[in-house]
Design a protein around this motif. Structure first.
Motif, PDB file in Angstrom:
ATOM      1  N   ALA A 163      -6.190 -10.934   3.238  1.00  0.00           N
ATOM      2  CA  ALA A 163      -6.380 -10.559   4.641  1.00  0.00           C
ATOM      3  C   ALA A 163      -6.129  -9.069   4.848  1.00  0.00           C
ATOM      4  N   SER A 164      -5.126  -8.530   4.164  1.00  0.00           N
ATOM      5  CA  SER A 164      -4.791  -7.110   4.307  1.00  0.00           C
ATOM      6  C   SER A 164      -5.917  -6.232   3.779  1.00  0.00           C
ATOM      7  N   GLU A 165      -6.490  -6.611   2.639  1.00  0.00           N
ATOM      8  CA  GLU A 165      -7.586  -5.822   2.080  1.00  0.00           C
ATOM      9  C   GLU A 165      -8.785  -5.796   3.028  1.00  0.00           C
ATOM     10  N   LEU A 166      -9.125  -6.935   3.603  1.00  0.00           N
ATOM     11  CA  LEU A 166     -10.255  -7.000   4.531  1.00  0.00           C
ATOM     12  C   LEU A 166      -9.965  -6.211   5.808  1.00  0.00           C
ATOM     13  N   GLU A 167      -8.786  -6.388   6.351  1.00  0.00           N
ATOM     14  CA  GLU A 167      -8.418  -5.716   7.606  1.00  0.00           C
ATOM     15  C   GLU A 167      -8.409  -4.204   7.439  1.00  0.00           C
ATOM     16  N   ARG A 168      -7.879  -3.730   6.336  1.00  0.00           N
ATOM     17  CA  ARG A 168      -7.707  -2.291   6.148  1.00  0.00           C
ATOM     18  C   ARG A 168      -8.989  -1.570   5.753  1.00  0.00           C
ATOM     19  N   ARG A 169      -9.951  -2.282   5.181  1.00  0.00           N
ATOM     20  CA  ARG A 169     -11.125  -1.600   4.629  1.00  0.00           C
ATOM     21  C   ARG A 169     -12.391  -1.755   5.469  1.00  0.00           C
ATOM     22  N   ILE A 170     -12.427  -2.706   6.384  1.00  0.00           N
ATOM     23  CA  ILE A 170     -13.657  -2.942   7.128  1.00  0.00           C
ATOM     24  C   ILE A 170     -14.039  -1.730   7.977  1.00  0.00           C
ATOM     25  N   ASP A 171     -13.081  -1.066   8.611  1.00  0.00           N
ATOM     26  CA  ASP A 171     -13.420   0.066   9.468  1.00  0.00           C
ATOM     27  C   ASP A 171     -13.968   1.237   8.663  1.00  0.00           C
ATOM     28  N   GLY A 172     -13.391   1.473   7.477  1.00  0.00           N
ATOM     29  CA  GLY A 172     -13.882   2.548   6.632  1.00  0.00           C
ATOM     30  C   GLY A 172     -15.309   2.319   6.185  1.00  0.00           C
ATOM     31  N   VAL A 173     -15.637   1.070   5.844  1.00  0.00           N
ATOM     32  CA  VAL A 173     -17.008   0.740   5.452  1.00  0.00           C
ATOM     33  C   VAL A 173     -17.942   0.908   6.634  1.00  0.00           C
ATOM     34  N   LEU A 174     -17.556   0.390   7.788  1.00  0.00           N
ATOM     35  CA  LEU A 174     -18.420   0.493   8.967  1.00  0.00           C
ATOM     36  C   LEU A 174     -18.661   1.952   9.350  1.00  0.00           C
ATOM     37  N   SER A 175     -17.673   2.805   9.161  1.00  0.00           N
ATOM     38  CA  SER A 175     -17.867   4.212   9.511  1.00  0.00           C
ATOM     39  C   SER A 175     -18.941   4.850   8.643  1.00  0.00           C
ATOM     40  N   ARG A 176     -19.072   4.391   7.382  1.00  0.00           N
ATOM     41  CA  ARG A 176     -20.129   4.906   6.518  1.00  0.00           C
ATOM     42  C   ARG A 176     -21.514   4.436   6.974  1.00  0.00           C
ATOM     43  N   PHE A 177     -21.540   3.334   7.716  1.00  0.00           N
ATOM     44  CA  PHE A 177     -22.787   2.847   8.316  1.00  0.00           C
ATOM     45  C   PHE A 177     -22.999   3.446   9.711  1.00  0.00           C
ATOM     46  N   GLN A 178     -22.103   4.365  10.106  1.00  0.00           N
ATOM     47  CA  GLN A 178     -22.148   4.979  11.439  1.00  0.00           C
ATOM     48  C   GLN A 178     -21.958   3.928  12.532  1.00  0.00           C
ATOM     49  N   LEU A 179     -21.073   2.965  12.272  1.00  0.00           N
ATOM     50  CA  LEU A 179     -20.809   1.890  13.217  1.00  0.00           C
ATOM     51  C   LEU A 179     -19.313   1.782  13.507  1.00  0.00           C
ATOM     52  N   ARG A 180     -18.994   1.332  14.698  1.00  0.00           N
ATOM     53  CA  ARG A 180     -17.643   0.908  15.031  1.00  0.00           C
ATOM     54  C   ARG A 180     -17.604  -0.624  14.963  1.00  0.00           C
ATOM     55  N   TRP A 181     -16.391  -1.169  15.021  1.00  0.00           N
ATOM     56  CA  TRP A 181     -16.248  -2.623  14.959  1.00  0.00           C
ATOM     57  C   TRP A 181     -17.063  -3.298  16.053  1.00  0.00           C
TER      58      TRP A 181
END
Length: 316
Positions: free
Chosen positions: A96-114
């Motif tokens: 859960a920690s890995e998913l929570e901490r990394r999803i925003d960084g990945v989305l930022s590379r897609f130029q997206l927010r949550w």
């Protein structure tokens, strides 16, 4: 949905005028468990929030949690990890920690927010406001993590996690995001293998082949995993092919491309594949996205595929 999605894509277009590679070592990773994100355990038989069951959105790795009611949910409510009570509490919290901490960084590379991702995610995906994880015994130690549109599966034995945890999880979250942005209800991925892997490699910061070595491999011929030669460095060439497109057009244009694929999948008029094996939805989206080459000339998919080496050769 069609009208709002079409307007979204057209507005973004006006502004700008996604078989996996995993490499793990034999060393294990033991981060401080006190650094895990906070959350609580729940039982789906009490909450009614059962693990996704649709075959559309699962793979053999992520199917393992179909009948598991136990899950750990982070306090943000964005991440939920299901699994057997036989697995340690640490394994639930770590995934859960890995998913929570990394999803925003990945989305930022897609130029997206949550909030953008939640809105743009496929309407056919279960739990659009959550990232679902699964502690799956089907995931071998050699792969460690595997993503599907509905869930991200982890090897359930935390003590066997490799040091490269961050990079591997990031790579798989990219696949999770790709498939959610590019599919509406297609049963199989609409993205060519080289594109999906290339984007994941670039976003995860994995090695990319030097441009001058582009003649060493033909990445665009690998439309599905079975097309690929048994050559480990092919993944670096997938990254090279994708990076060429992103460098010439920008990351936002790549996100728009994925959203256009989803819109065409929703429309239903672009089913099937073209003669070289790529999905018609991907090729039509590519040709309609106003992509350019490194000299700012319009780049059709057909030209990119046929002139790939000439384009790379003249880009440095």
């Amino acid at each position: 949905m069609a009208t709002s999605k079409a307007m979204l894509i057209l507005s973004v277009l006006a502004m700008v005028l996604t078989g996996c590679k995993v490499t793990t070592s034999d060393s294990h990773h033991y981060p401080d468990s006190g650094g895990f994100v906070s959350g609580l355990f729940f039982d789906a038989r009490d909450t009614g929030r059962h693990y996704p069951a649709s075959a559309w959105s699962l793979t053999r790795y992520t199917e393992a949690c179909r009948n598991e009611p136990l899950y750990f949910e982070t306090h943000s409510g964005r991440v939920r990890v299901y699994g057997s009570p036989a697995y340690s509490e640490t394994s639930f919290r770590a995934a859960a920690s890995e998913l929570e901490r990394r999803i925003d960084g990945v989305l930022s590379r897609f130029q997206l927010r949550w909030s953008d991702f939640v809105e743009d995610r496929s309407a056919a995906a279960p739990y659009p406001r959550q990232v679902i994880g699964c502690l799956s015994p089907e995931v071998p130690r050699s792969e460690f993590v595997s993503a599907s549109p509905a869930a991200v599966a982890f090897n359930p034995y935390y003590g066997q996690w490799p040091y490269e945890v961050g990079q591997i999880v990031t790579h798989e979250i990219v696949h999770f995001v790709q498939e959610n942005l590019s599919r509406y209800d297609a049963v199989y991925s609409l993205l060519p293998h080289w594109f999906a892997e290339g984007q994941a490699i670039v976003v995860a910061g994995e090695p990319v082949a030097p441009v001058y070595q582009h003649y060493d491999y033909d990445p665009l011929w690998d439309v599905i995993p079975d097309d690929a030669a048994n050559i480990p460095y092919r993944f670096e060439h997938y990254g090279l092919a994708y990076r060429y497109l992103e460098k010439a057009n920008g990351a936002l244009a790549m996100t728009v491309l994925l959203e256009m694929v989803q819109l065409l999948d929703w429309d239903g008029g672009f089913d099937g594949e073209i003669s070289t094996g790529e999905s018609r939805a991907f090729v039509e989206a590519f040709n309609s996205a106003s992509l350019v080459d490194h000299q700012n000339n319009y780049l059709s998919f057909q030209r990119f595929r046929s002139d790939y080496h000439d384009l790379l050769n003249s880009s440095y």
